[in-house]
Design a protein around this motif. Sequence first.
Motif, PDB file in Angstrom:
ATOM      1  N   VAL A  27      -3.218  -3.400  -0.691  1.00 23.52           N
ATOM      2  CA  VAL A  27      -1.824  -3.630  -0.289  1.00 23.52           C
ATOM      3  C   VAL A  27      -0.908  -3.590  -1.507  1.00 23.52           C
ATOM      4  CG1 VAL A  27      -0.246  -5.405   0.604  1.00 23.52           C
ATOM      5  CG2 VAL A  27      -2.327  -4.839   1.853  1.00 23.52           C
ATOM      6  N   ILE A  28      -1.305  -4.234  -2.595  1.00 22.97           N
ATOM      7  CA  ILE A  28      -0.477  -4.227  -3.808  1.00 22.97           C
ATOM      8  C   ILE A  28      -0.323  -2.798  -4.330  1.00 22.97           C
ATOM      9  CG2 ILE A  28      -0.324  -4.984  -6.217  1.00 22.97           C
ATOM     10  CD1 ILE A  28       0.291  -7.180  -4.238  1.00 22.97           C
ATOM     11  N   LEU A  60      -0.597   0.048  -2.690  1.00 19.88           N
ATOM     12  CA  LEU A  60       0.208   0.844  -1.764  1.00 19.88           C
ATOM     13  C   LEU A  60       1.688   0.479  -1.862  1.00 19.88           C
ATOM     14  CD1 LEU A  60       0.190   3.023   0.404  1.00 19.88           C
ATOM     15  CD2 LEU A  60      -0.179   1.216   2.089  1.00 19.88           C
ATOM     16  N   LEU A  61       1.987  -0.813  -1.929  1.00 23.89           N
ATOM     17  CA  LEU A  61       3.389  -1.235  -2.067  1.00 23.89           C
ATOM     18  C   LEU A  61       4.009  -0.709  -3.356  1.00 23.89           C
ATOM     19  CD1 LEU A  61       3.378  -4.915  -0.756  1.00 23.89           C
ATOM     20  CD2 LEU A  61       4.533  -2.942   0.234  1.00 23.89           C
ATOM     21  N   GLN A  62       3.262  -0.767  -4.451  1.00 26.32           N
ATOM     22  CA  GLN A  62       3.774  -0.222  -5.702  1.00 26.32           C
ATOM     23  C   GLN A  62       4.080   1.264  -5.548  1.00 26.32           C
ATOM     24  OE1 GLN A  62       0.495  -1.435  -8.241  1.00 26.32           O
ATOM     25  NE2 GLN A  62       1.867  -2.775  -9.400  1.00 26.32           N
ATOM     26  N   LEU A 103       4.704   2.989  -2.764  1.00 23.01           N
ATOM     27  CA  LEU A 103       5.842   3.198  -1.861  1.00 23.01           C
ATOM     28  C   LEU A 103       7.169   2.921  -2.553  1.00 23.01           C
ATOM     29  CD1 LEU A 103       4.492   1.649   1.461  1.00 23.01           C
ATOM     30  CD2 LEU A 103       5.197   4.018   1.100  1.00 23.01           C
ATOM     31  N   LEU A 104       7.229   1.828  -3.306  1.00 16.91           N
ATOM     32  CA  LEU A 104       8.471   1.500  -3.997  1.00 16.91           C
ATOM     33  C   LEU A 104       8.788   2.500  -5.111  1.00 16.91           C
ATOM     34  CD1 LEU A 104       8.156  -2.375  -4.050  1.00 16.91           C
ATOM     35  CD2 LEU A 104       9.776  -1.010  -2.731  1.00 16.91           C
ATOM     36  N   TRP A 133      10.157   5.560  -3.321  1.00 11.50           N
ATOM     37  CA  TRP A 133      11.539   5.336  -2.911  1.00 11.50           C
ATOM     38  C   TRP A 133      12.485   5.449  -4.105  1.00 11.50           C
ATOM     39  CZ3 TRP A 133      14.818   1.504  -4.662  1.00 11.50           C
ATOM     40  CH2 TRP A 133      16.073   1.482  -4.053  1.00 11.50           C
ATOM     41  N   LEU A 168       7.808  -3.065 -11.436  1.00 13.65           N
ATOM     42  CA  LEU A 168       6.826  -3.019 -10.343  1.00 13.65           C
ATOM     43  C   LEU A 168       5.395  -3.044 -10.868  1.00 13.65           C
ATOM     44  CD1 LEU A 168       8.376  -0.313  -8.010  1.00 13.65           C
ATOM     45  CD2 LEU A 168       7.990  -2.703  -7.447  1.00 13.65           C
ATOM     46  N   GLY A 175       3.068  -6.306 -10.330  1.00 10.55           N
ATOM     47  CA  GLY A 175       1.864  -6.060  -9.532  1.00 10.55           C
ATOM     48  C   GLY A 175       0.593  -6.212 -10.349  1.00 10.55           C
ATOM     49  N   ALA A 189       1.459   6.938  -4.625  1.00  9.37           N
ATOM     50  CA  ALA A 189       0.559   5.819  -4.349  1.00  9.37           C
ATOM     51  C   ALA A 189      -0.866   6.083  -4.806  1.00  9.37           C
ATOM     52  CB  ALA A 189       0.578   5.481  -2.863  1.00  9.37           C
ATOM     53  N   THR A 193      -1.491   4.376  -8.262  1.00  8.61           N
ATOM     54  CA  THR A 193      -1.446   2.911  -8.176  1.00  8.61           C
ATOM     55  C   THR A 193      -2.618   2.373  -7.371  1.00  8.61           C
ATOM     56  OG1 THR A 193       0.087   3.023  -6.295  1.00  8.61           O
ATOM     57  CG2 THR A 193       1.063   2.779  -8.479  1.00  8.61           C
TER      58      THR A 193
END
Length: 191
Positions: A13-14, A16-18, A20-21, A24, A43, A47, A161, A164
């Motif tokens: 999750v960490i 993937l979030l990194q 995605l951000l 973006w 980030l 993370g 992603a 990361t």
Amino acid sequence: MSATLRSLRFYLVIGLLQGLLLMWAVLYSGWSGIAMAALAAALLMGGGLLQLLPERRRERRIWLAMVALALAAGVVVACRELPMTGLALAGVSTGLILMTLFGAAVLQGRTNLWRRFFGYALWVALALPLPWIAHALFKAWTFRHYRDPLKGGFLSLVFFAGPTLAFSIGLFLIGLCLAAVLRRRSAAAAC
């Protein structure tokens, strides 16, 4: 769900979030290059700290330390006048990694501070090649198939992603191996 699977889910999750951000920030935010670099550093540092201390992720001071590290990523903005050479980028990156490692070591107290710092440094050093390997493999695949990963969609997600997630999975697997080595060493010392 076992503790190992919950831990793996946390790392995924960490990562993937990194990713995605970062996607973006680069593709959709419209920010300047230095602002995107500072956000990326924040980030990755925040993370990274959270992944170095997964068992303490529910503590408030870990989240406060993540915010402090994110603000410390302002070093990237302060270094904007440096020439964009490989040596300058490596120096700034090394400084940010050292700040993250030291932050993770300090959050557990002064006792054995340097031992923890070098332990985290080893952990990160073993996982650090994985994002570059993932990026190189994806770049070779896109080149071979004439794809542009920066046009958006699933390929963009993989482009941002992938590294990361590779780093997160590397930290997870290395953490498992180090824990097994420590258990074996403590069991041998007890005998």
